[in-house]
Every structure is written in structure tokens, then in C-alpha cells.
Design a protein around this motif. Structure first.
Motif, mmCIF file in Angstrom:
data_model
loop_
_atom_site.group_PDB
_atom_site.id
_atom_site.type_symbol
_atom_site.label_atom_id
_atom_site.label_comp_id
_atom_site.label_asym_id
_atom_site.label_seq_id
_atom_site.Cartn_x
_atom_site.Cartn_y
_atom_site.Cartn_z
ATOM 1 N N ARG A 38 0.822 -1.210 0.000
ATOM 2 C CA ARG A 38 0.000 0.000 0.000
ATOM 3 C C ARG A 38 0.857 1.262 0.000
ATOM 4 O O ARG A 38 0.510 2.279 -0.565
ATOM 5 N N TRP A 39 2.002 1.233 0.654
ATOM 6 C CA TRP A 39 2.857 2.396 0.779
ATOM 7 C C TRP A 39 3.934 2.458 -0.303
ATOM 8 O O TRP A 39 4.747 3.350 -0.307
ATOM 9 N N ALA A 40 3.965 1.485 -1.183
ATOM 10 C CA ALA A 40 5.001 1.471 -2.216
ATOM 11 C C ALA A 40 4.739 2.570 -3.239
ATOM 12 O O ALA A 40 3.595 2.896 -3.554
ATOM 13 N N TYR A 41 5.817 3.099 -3.751
ATOM 14 C CA TYR A 41 5.704 4.153 -4.768
ATOM 15 C C TYR A 41 5.407 3.526 -6.116
ATOM 16 O O TYR A 41 5.995 2.528 -6.509
ATOM 17 N N ARG A 42 4.482 4.128 -6.809
ATOM 18 C CA ARG A 42 4.181 3.722 -8.175
ATOM 19 C C ARG A 42 4.190 4.978 -9.021
ATOM 20 O O ARG A 42 3.775 6.041 -8.567
ATOM 21 N N PRO A 43 4.668 4.885 -10.258
ATOM 22 C CA PRO A 43 4.679 6.075 -11.127
ATOM 23 C C PRO A 43 3.292 6.680 -11.262
ATOM 24 O O PRO A 43 2.291 5.972 -11.379
ATOM 25 N N GLY A 44 3.249 7.991 -11.193
ATOM 26 C CA GLY A 44 1.981 8.705 -11.313
ATOM 27 C C GLY A 44 1.206 8.803 -10.019
ATOM 28 O O GLY A 44 0.130 9.370 -9.971
ATOM 29 N N MET A 45 1.722 8.218 -8.964
ATOM 30 C CA MET A 45 1.010 8.224 -7.690
ATOM 31 C C MET A 45 1.517 9.374 -6.837
ATOM 32 O O MET A 45 2.691 9.454 -6.536
ATOM 33 N N GLU A 46 0.658 10.269 -6.465
ATOM 34 C CA GLU A 46 1.033 11.411 -5.637
ATOM 35 C C GLU A 46 0.227 11.365 -4.352
ATOM 36 O O GLU A 46 -0.858 10.801 -4.302
ATOM 37 N N ARG A 47 0.759 11.999 -3.334
ATOM 38 C CA ARG A 47 0.037 12.080 -2.074
ATOM 39 C C ARG A 47 -1.128 13.049 -2.217
ATOM 40 O O ARG A 47 -0.959 14.165 -2.661
ATOM 41 N N ALA A 48 -2.290 12.624 -1.835
ATOM 42 C CA ALA A 48 -3.467 13.482 -1.903
ATOM 43 C C ALA A 48 -3.469 14.419 -0.694
ATOM 44 O O ALA A 48 -3.262 13.986 0.432
ATOM 45 N N THR A 49 -3.684 15.696 -0.950
ATOM 46 C CA THR A 49 -3.769 16.651 0.135
ATOM 47 C C THR A 49 -5.229 16.921 0.444
ATOM 48 O O THR A 49 -6.070 16.963 -0.449
ATOM 49 N N LEU A 50 -5.522 17.103 1.686
ATOM 50 C CA LEU A 50 -6.876 17.391 2.134
ATOM 51 C C LEU A 50 -6.890 18.714 2.874
ATOM 52 O O LEU A 50 -5.888 19.111 3.469
ATOM 53 N N PRO A 51 -8.025 19.397 2.871
ATOM 54 C CA PRO A 51 -8.115 20.651 3.634
ATOM 55 C C PRO A 51 -7.971 20.389 5.139
ATOM 56 O O PRO A 51 -8.271 19.304 5.624
ATOM 57 N N ARG A 52 -7.505 21.395 5.850
ATOM 58 C CA ARG A 52 -7.372 21.277 7.296
ATOM 59 C C ARG A 52 -8.750 21.189 7.947
ATOM 60 O O ARG A 52 -9.710 21.764 7.467
ATOM 61 N N GLY A 53 -8.788 20.540 9.071
ATOM 62 C CA GLY A 53 -10.013 20.467 9.843
ATOM 63 C C GLY A 53 -10.269 21.770 10.585
ATOM 64 O O GLY A 53 -9.449 22.697 10.570
ATOM 65 N N LEU A 54 -11.382 21.835 11.279
ATOM 66 C CA LEU A 54 -11.775 23.047 11.982
ATOM 67 C C LEU A 54 -10.793 23.410 13.092
ATOM 68 O O LEU A 54 -10.424 24.575 13.244
ATOM 69 N N VAL A 55 -10.326 22.430 13.841
ATOM 70 C CA VAL A 55 -9.415 22.710 14.954
ATOM 71 C C VAL A 55 -8.063 23.182 14.437
ATOM 72 O O VAL A 55 -7.514 24.186 14.905
ATOM 73 N N GLY A 56 -7.528 22.490 13.443
ATOM 74 C CA GLY A 56 -6.237 22.886 12.887
ATOM 75 C C GLY A 56 -6.283 24.260 12.250
ATOM 76 O O GLY A 56 -5.380 25.085 12.440
ATOM 77 N N ARG A 57 -7.350 24.509 11.494
ATOM 78 C CA ARG A 57 -7.495 25.817 10.856
ATOM 79 C C ARG A 57 -7.650 26.920 11.902
ATOM 80 O O ARG A 57 -7.086 28.003 11.764
#
Length: 159
Positions: free
Chosen positions: A13-32
């Protein structure tokens, strides 16, 4: 390539594959909220402190308000381009109390970047995109040059 993407972490699951990027998500209410509170403190508290020191040195309360307002205007001027406000809106930051409100709004917006939950201005629309799927309701306007489509310099014209 960095070592994180090449190495495996015990399962595929954690192996790198070409074209695979980490998905970013918006911050939650507490973090923001925490980021916005820290930004607000960094943007306003030095002005309050400097204004208080100047008032204690001179004994003039009006000079305290002027220094605090000028500092707030500077904070608005610095934060404005990141939050879809014009830099000239820094003059609104000089207005007592309204400048602090405007600084709060800007800090709240900047705390969510690179995502946006507000509609971009008309001049930002060329580089903004409306997100879909799990990020429905957010905009993304990455910094970078705006690319304008142009006609090719050579080639046949079709009608």
C-alpha cells in the motif's frame, strides 16, 4: 526521487508507483482555528505592544491608536494577496476596530491555503479551479503564471 517514495513500508500500500502522488486534504476546523489564531497573534500583538510602549513613553493615547492602526494596516497589506483581497485594501486595515476584523478574516482564509472556501476574484479565475469529488465546495488557485492560449504562429488557417 526521494527515499519515501521508493521504499516500501512493509506492505504494498505504501510502495511508490509512477503517477502516484500524495493526496492533500483541507485542514479540519481545529487545525485551521489554531493556525488562524497564531497568525492573528503574530499580525496584531506586536502592534498592540508597540502602541502601548509609545503611549507609556509619550503619554498620548491617540498616538497609541495611530501606531496600532498602522501596524494592523501593514498586516492586512501583507496578508491580502493570499486571501483574494487587493493589496490596496491595506488602507482599510488602518481603520480602528475594522482593521482587526479584516485581519481576522484574512487570517481565517490564509489558514486554509492552498484550498479556498471562497470564490476567487475575477482576475484570479483564469488560474482557479473548482474541485469535485470529496473536495466539493473548495477552490484551488495555485500560484504560478497564468497561461493564456494563443494562436500558433505558423500553419494553415481553417474555417
Amino acid at each position: 526521487m526521494d527515499a519515501f517514495r521508493v521504499s516500501e513500508r512493509g506492505n504494498a500500500r505504501w510502495a511508490y508507483r509512477p503517477g502516484m502522488e500524495r493526496a492533500t486534504l483541507p485542514r479540519g476546523l481545529v487545525g485551521r482555528s489554531l493556525i488562524a489564531a497564531v497568525l492573528f497573534a503574530v499580525a496584531v500583538v506586536p502592534g498592540w505592544t508597540l502602541g502601548g510602549l509609545i503611549e507609556s513613553w509619550t503619554g498620548q493615547g491617540l498616538l497609541d491608536w495611530l501606531v496600532t492602526g498602522a501596524w494592523s494596516g501593514l498586516a492586512v497589506r501583507v496578508l491580502a494577496p493570499y486571501a483574494s483581497y487587493r493589496p490596496r485594501d491595506g488602507w482599510l486595515g488602518v481603520v480602528p476596530l475594522y482593521g482587526w476584523y479584516l485581519t481576522c478574516v484574512l487570517c481565517w482564509r490564509v489558514a486554509l491555503l492552498p484550498f479556498r472556501d471562497w470564490e476567487p476574484r475575477a482576475d484570479e479565475m483564469a488560474r482557479a479551479r473548482w474541485l469535485t469529488g470529496d473536495l466539493l465546495g473548495y477552490w484551488r488557485a495555485d500560484a504560478g503564471p497564468v497561461r493564456v492560449a494563443t494562436r500558433p504562429k505558423a500553419g494553415p488557417r481553417t474555417r
